[in-house]
Design a protein around this motif. Structure first.
Motif, PDB file in Angstrom:
ATOM      1  N   LYS A 122       0.741  -1.229   0.044  1.00  0.00           N
ATOM      2  CA  LYS A 122      -0.124  -0.208  -0.063  1.00  0.00           C
ATOM      3  C   LYS A 122       0.847   1.268  -0.134  1.00  0.00           C
ATOM      4  O   LYS A 122       0.612   2.067  -0.857  1.00  0.00           O
ATOM      5  CB  LYS A 122      -0.787   0.065   1.428  1.00  0.00           C
ATOM      6  CG  LYS A 122      -1.855   0.955   1.125  1.00  0.00           C
ATOM      7  CD  LYS A 122      -3.133   0.432   2.316  1.00  0.00           C
ATOM      8  CE  LYS A 122      -4.550   1.426   2.247  1.00  0.00           C
ATOM      9  NZ  LYS A 122      -5.533   0.823   3.112  1.00  0.00           N
ATOM     10  N   SER A 123       1.957   1.318   0.938  1.00  0.00           N
ATOM     11  CA  SER A 123       2.866   2.604   0.971  1.00  0.00           C
ATOM     12  C   SER A 123       4.183   2.187   0.834  1.00  0.00           C
ATOM     13  O   SER A 123       4.820   1.801   1.797  1.00  0.00           O
ATOM     14  CB  SER A 123       2.621   3.168   2.257  1.00  0.00           C
ATOM     15  OG  SER A 123       1.302   3.563   2.500  1.00  0.00           O
ATOM     16  N   ARG A 153       0.688   2.325   8.902  1.00  0.00           N
ATOM     17  CA  ARG A 153       1.490   2.118   7.990  1.00  0.00           C
ATOM     18  C   ARG A 153       2.953   1.572   8.512  1.00  0.00           C
ATOM     19  O   ARG A 153       3.617   0.922   8.061  1.00  0.00           O
ATOM     20  CB  ARG A 153       1.708   3.359   7.182  1.00  0.00           C
ATOM     21  CG  ARG A 153       0.727   3.921   6.355  1.00  0.00           C
ATOM     22  CD  ARG A 153       0.870   2.921   4.803  1.00  0.00           C
ATOM     23  NE  ARG A 153      -0.066   1.774   4.962  1.00  0.00           N
ATOM     24  CZ  ARG A 153      -1.394   1.497   5.266  1.00  0.00           C
ATOM     25  NH1 ARG A 153      -2.089   2.562   5.223  1.00  0.00           N
ATOM     26  NH2 ARG A 153      -1.864   0.333   5.323  1.00  0.00           N
ATOM     27  N   ASP A 156       3.518  -1.799   7.828  1.00  0.00           N
ATOM     28  CA  ASP A 156       4.131  -2.195   6.387  1.00  0.00           C
ATOM     29  C   ASP A 156       5.575  -1.801   6.592  1.00  0.00           C
ATOM     30  O   ASP A 156       6.427  -2.746   6.126  1.00  0.00           O
ATOM     31  CB  ASP A 156       3.230  -1.445   5.474  1.00  0.00           C
ATOM     32  CG  ASP A 156       1.942  -1.667   5.403  1.00  0.00           C
ATOM     33  OD1 ASP A 156       1.388  -2.750   6.100  1.00  0.00           O
ATOM     34  OD2 ASP A 156       0.844  -0.698   4.802  1.00  0.00           O
TER      35      ASP A 156
END
Lengths: 324, 324
Positions: A122-123, A153, A156
């Motif tokens: 995603k990031s 985040r 991640d």
């Protein structure tokens, strides 16, 4: 064969002066193939006098340069023949490209990657790899790509860090969250939430870490939003530089010129200098990207190609996918 | 006479082992008077064998100790006979106390100050003073007292920093905002807003600064919210320590034991070690507070009393009031 796309433009030094870095990398790694993106005429002229395996180097003509002074989005949109855009388009179109290397503008690199490359997380995050005084490698994620992200985040970023550490042989990396105190309850709102998220995950999370313990503690992956991570990374660099320069002056003043010592001091400094180490990576896209400092030399180019080769060779993208 | 209240408890070392720091400070400054807060019997026993001007030292019996492991608010509420609480009450009741000094728990110190002392600014801040390799002093505000503040507060932090720099003789301090890039547009939401506020103020604002330039650039006051400031401060400390320890090992391995060099290296390190420099201050209350590190030695106690003396002597509180 490991195929690497090299954007040789956009650094402070002109492309031809950096070409020896490419040639030395080809010399070192017999399985390396380089797509060299830049001004074809200029690069050919420079290469004509050099010895290298011509079968493993292909020039991609991309004479336009995107500089640090340009607005990233506008520059990427306007300069379709820039080495950055053409290089990333090559990464997109050729499935066998293992990594992309650039010394150009960070903002433009990030924007162009977002526009041209497929994301696998995603990031995507900027990861910097450094060494501790004991020689152990560790990494900081995120170092500036995500400055206003959500606490979620950080999980991640941790997984990206774990995948990276596995490529350098650390099988169960210890993850710590950068905070303003080691205790669980320390931090701002962001880190307190991030702490709970990391604690609840299946990650090997060892808790909060302060800036003072990053180089001496036992964390392998330092997780942070991009602002704190950037402050951490750049302060390590700046402090090492300051201490070393003061030491050299002090030694000189008290003991006279002493080149043997200067060499020892310089050698230690280089280990903290991520600009020559070159270990800044933008990870989370289909193609891993290794970013050299704008003040890159031929040695930097050699280093970042070597890192990119190693990332591709050790399957960093598959390892990231496995962590998610 | 400059009157300083000294909380001698709460550090890692027992109070009696720190007492030489107090005696040496009295010896150095003939105009210094110390209210020494701690266990009276214990302190008297330790002092009985020492030579000092008994007219300038008064023991305040406060045998309870607040430790770093306790919840700050609960500890401050419960321990009315702690050296921290009794010391701050003395600051409150006596208008001629010039400064308060402690090596105890930071959280409890902040809570107790908020409860007991009058504020002269909206958000008192933790300021740390350090030196650059060129010997110039500079400061970082805030270093951790305000981790979730509003961007507007950075203007207050800047004014506190300006007042402090004036006490050390810098008449027009240059103010920079810690960010992840030097360009005006760089930063997260917080720093972008803070940047605009500082730019619009009458302060001598020179723009954003990166972690890498703090020790080499020309800013006298580095402004940040407390989280980033804390990362900056502790990373400077930890990096200096790491580089120095690695250098010593490297010199030893290549040149053998070399005590003269070790001394030079240690001297440089001490300049980056804010724990021995002792320059952490909580400013913005009616009484300035100087905070020593928990790992304080007698030398630390001497240093922080000396800093407190200098702050009071140079009218730091009046200077802060003048800036607002």
């Amino acid at each position: 064969m490991i195929k690497i796309v090299v954007d040789i433009q956009g650094a402070d030094s002109a492309a031809p002066t950096l070409i020896d870095g490419v040639i030395n990398a080809l010399e070192k790694n017999a399985e390396l193939f380089v797509y060299l993106c830049g001004d074809k005429a200029e690069l050919e002229a420079e290469l004509s006098g050099k010895r290298y395996d011509t079968e493993r180097l292909q020039i991609i003509d991309a004479p336009q340069v995107i500089t640090n002074d340009e607005k990233p989005l506008a520059a990427v949109m306007a300069k379709k023949n820039s080495s950055l855009v053409k290089g990333l388009e090559l990464c997109k179109s050729k499935s066998d490209v293992g990594a992309f290397v650039t010394c150009g503008a960070t903002g433009a690199m990030f924007v162009a990657a977002m526009m041209l490359l497929e994301k696998i997380v995603k990031s995507p995050a900027l990861l910097c790899a450094l060494k501790k005084p004991n020689g152990a490698q560790f990494c900081i994620v995120d170092c500036g790509a995500n400055v206003d992200c959500r606490p979620e985040r950080t999980e991640d970023f941790a997984r990206i860090g774990v995948a990276y550490m596995k490529t350098v042989g650390v099988q169960l990396p210890r993850i710590a969250l950068l905070s303003n105190g080691a205790e669980d309850a320390k931090g701002n709102k962001f880190t307190k939430q991030a702490h709970d998220i990391l604690r609840a995950s299946d990650l090997n999370f060892i808790g909060n870490i302060e800036g003072s313990d990053v180089l001496s503690g036992n964390a392998d992956v330092i997780v942070s939003e991009g602002f704190g991570g950037n402050v951490l990374l750049k302060t390590i660099e700046g402090s090492a530089k300051a201490v070393v320069s003061e030491l050299k002056e002090s030694i000189k003043a008290k003991m006279g010129d002493y080149s043997e010592l200067d060499e020892i001091v310089d050698a230690v400094y280089r280990e903290y200098d991520y600009t020559t180490q070159g270990g800044a990576m933008l990870l989370g896209f289909k193609t891993p990207i290794v970013k050299g400092h704008g003040a890159a030399t031929a040695e930097t180019v050699y280093n970042i190609i070597d890192i990119a080769y190693s990332l591709a060779n050790n399957g960093v993208m598959e390892k990231i996918q496995n962590e998610f």
